[in-house]
Design a protein around this motif. Structure first.
Motif, mmCIF file in Angstrom:
data_model
loop_
_atom_site.group_PDB
_atom_site.id
_atom_site.type_symbol
_atom_site.label_atom_id
_atom_site.label_comp_id
_atom_site.label_asym_id
_atom_site.label_seq_id
_atom_site.Cartn_x
_atom_site.Cartn_y
_atom_site.Cartn_z
ATOM 1 N N ASP A 283 0.805 -1.222 0.000
ATOM 2 C CA ASP A 283 0.000 0.000 0.000
ATOM 3 C C ASP A 283 0.836 1.270 0.000
ATOM 4 O OD1 ASP A 283 1.092 -0.232 2.488
ATOM 5 O OD2 ASP A 283 -0.804 -0.295 3.590
ATOM 6 N N ARG A 284 2.116 1.155 -0.404
ATOM 7 C CA ARG A 284 2.933 2.358 -0.373
ATOM 8 C C ARG A 284 4.117 2.243 -1.311
ATOM 9 N NH1 ARG A 284 5.543 -0.821 3.327
ATOM 10 N NH2 ARG A 284 7.728 -0.340 3.803
ATOM 11 N N ARG B 276 1.166 -2.480 -9.414
ATOM 12 C CA ARG B 276 2.098 -1.856 -8.485
ATOM 13 C C ARG B 276 3.413 -1.507 -9.180
ATOM 14 N NH1 ARG B 276 1.218 -5.994 -3.437
ATOM 15 N NH2 ARG B 276 -0.981 -5.488 -3.054
#
Length: 360
Positions: A43-44, A327
Motif C-alpha cells: 500500500d505504499r 504496483r
C-alpha cells in the motif's frame, strides 16, 4: 458454479515504458551502498536508500545471494581471414561452450577459429550455427582457457552501458559483486552490486542471515521479448546450484517464521526452480530454464531486492509477477519522475510479494 471472467491475455506491449536516456546509469554509485532504494509494498511507495536495508528487514530474515563471478567472455577471433566476435554463454563441461557469435553465418561445423590476443588458443565449431548460437570445443585444458580469457577476453558489459573504446579498466571491478566467487557468468547479478562490507556488517548486527546459491547468468538476459505474446518467448537455460547447506538454512528460516529475501532475480529464479509446493527448497545442481510471468505462484521467496529493468524484458515481467503488474507500473512511473537511475549500474528496489491479484 459462479462464472468468473477469464484474465485478460498477456501482451508484451503491456510491459513497455518510455525511459529518458539520461536515467540509464553509466557507472555505479560510489560508494556502492550510496544508491537509492524504492520500497514497493502492498500500500505504499517509499523513497529510501540501500543503507536503509537493515532497518527495512527483520531479525531472523535471510538474504539469499548469488556468488557467480563474471568472466571476460567477449572474444575476438578469426576463421581464416574472416573476423568474428564470440560471446561465451554457458559451459557444458569438458571445454565445450555454447556461444553467441556475430557473423556466425561464416562458420561451418568442423571449422577451427583462432582467438586473437591469446597465442595458441583455438576452438573447433561442433555444429552448424543456429540463429547466431554455436557450440565451441576449446579442449579439456580449463586452466589454459581461463588464462586465454584473462589475456584476450573483455568483460561483456550490457549494450546500454556505452563505452566508446570498450570496457574500461574500472569496469572489471565495478561489474563484479562483493559475493563473486564462482567463475561462469557473462552478466553480473546486478542487485548484489549495491553491497559493501559495512552494509553486510550492519545486516549481520541486525540479526539478518545470509545464504549463498550460484546461477551463472547467460547472455540471454539481454535478449528482448519480440513476440507480441510473451508466452511464445523462449528463455535460455542457465546453470545453477543450491548446496545442501544453503537449502538447510533457507528451510530453517522459513520454519522459524523468517522471510526469504532474494537478492536479485537470479536468486529468485534459482529458488523458485527448486521449491516444492510447501515452499521448502531442495539441494540441486543443473540447468534451469524457469520463465516467470504474471500468474506464477511463488513458493520460496517473500521479498526481492532488484534493480530497475528494461522495457519488454523477461525481468520486468518477473517483477510484475512478483509484486503485481499495477504496483510495478506505479513504481516505475514514480522512479522515472523522481530520477532514479536504471539498469545494471542503477538504483535498487525492494519488492514485497503480492499474493492477491496474481494476474496483476
Amino acid at each position: 458454479m459462479p462464472d468468473f471472467p477469464s484474465p485478460p491475455p498477456l501482451r508484451t506491449g503491456d510491459f513497455d515504458f518510455d525511459l529518458p536516456e539520461g536515467l540509464i546509469a553509466q557507472a555505479p554509485a560510489r560508494p556502492r551502498d550510496a544508491a537509492r532504494l524504492l520500497v514497493v509494498g502492498p500500500d505504499r511507495l517509499e523513497d529510501r536508500g540501500i543503507r536503509d536495508l537493515p532497518a527495512l528487514l527483520a531479525p531472523g530474515d535471510l538474504l539469499v545471494v548469488n556468488d557467480t563471478r563474471v568472466i571476460p567472455a567477449r572474444l575476438q577471433a578469426r576463421r581464416g581471414a574472416a573476423r568474428i566476435e564470440i560471446m561465451l554463454n554457458r559451459a557444458e563441461g569438458g571445454g565445450i561452450w555454447q556461444a553467441l557469435v556475430r557473423n556466425a553465418r561464416r562458420l561451418r561445423a568442423g571449422d577451427l577459429v583462432t582467438i586473437e590476443g591469446a597465442p595458441g588458443c583455438t576452438a573447433r565449431v561442433l555444429d552448424a550455427p543456429e540463429g547466431g548460437s554455436v557450440r565451441l570445443d576449446f579442449g579439456p585444458d580449463q586452466a589454459a582457457l581461463a588464462a586465454a580469457l584473462d589475456q584476450a577476453g573483455a568483460i561483456p558489459l550490457p549494450p546500454y552501458i556505452t563505452r566508446t573504446d570498450g570496457p574500461q579498466v574500472q569496469d572489471a571491478a565495478d561489474y563484479q559483486t562483493i559475493f563473486a566467487r564462482t567463475p561462469g557468468a557473462v552478466a553480473a547479478p546486478t542487485a548484489s552490486l549495491h553491497f559493501t562490507d559495512s552494509l553486510l556488517a550492519a545486516l549481520a548486527a541486525r540479526g539478518i542471515g545470509r545464504a549463498t546459491i550460484t546461477l551463472h547468468v547467460g547472455a540471454g538476459t539481454f535478449l528482448p521479448v519480440r513476440d507480441d505474446d510473451p508466452r511464445a518467448h523462449r528463455i535460455h537455460q542457465e546453470w545453477c546450484e543450491v548446496s545442501p547447506e544453503a537449502a538447510a538454512a533457507i528451510n530453517a528460516t522459513r520454519a522459524a517464521g523468517g522471510r526469504i529475501v532474494a537478492v536479485g532475480s537470479t536468486a529468485l529464479r534459482t529458488l523458485e526452480s527448486v521449491a516444492g509446493e510447501d515452499g521448502r527448497v531442495a539441494a540441486f545442481q543443473g540447468l534451469t530454464g524457469i520463465y516467470i510471468l504474471p500468474g506464477h505462484r511463488f513458493r520460496a521467496v517473500d521479498a526481492l531486492l532488484t534493480n530497475f529493468h528494461l522495457p519488454k524484458s523477461t525481468l520486468l515481467m518477473l517483477v510484475s509477477a512478483f509484486a503485481c503488474t499495477h504496483r510495478m507500473r506505479a513504481a516505475y512511473a514514480h522512479a522515472i519522475r523522481e530520477n532514479y537511475r536504471f539498469f545494471s549500474y542503477g538504483d535498487g528496489s525492494l519488492l514485497f510479494r503480492c499474493d492477491q491479484d496474481l494476474a496483476g
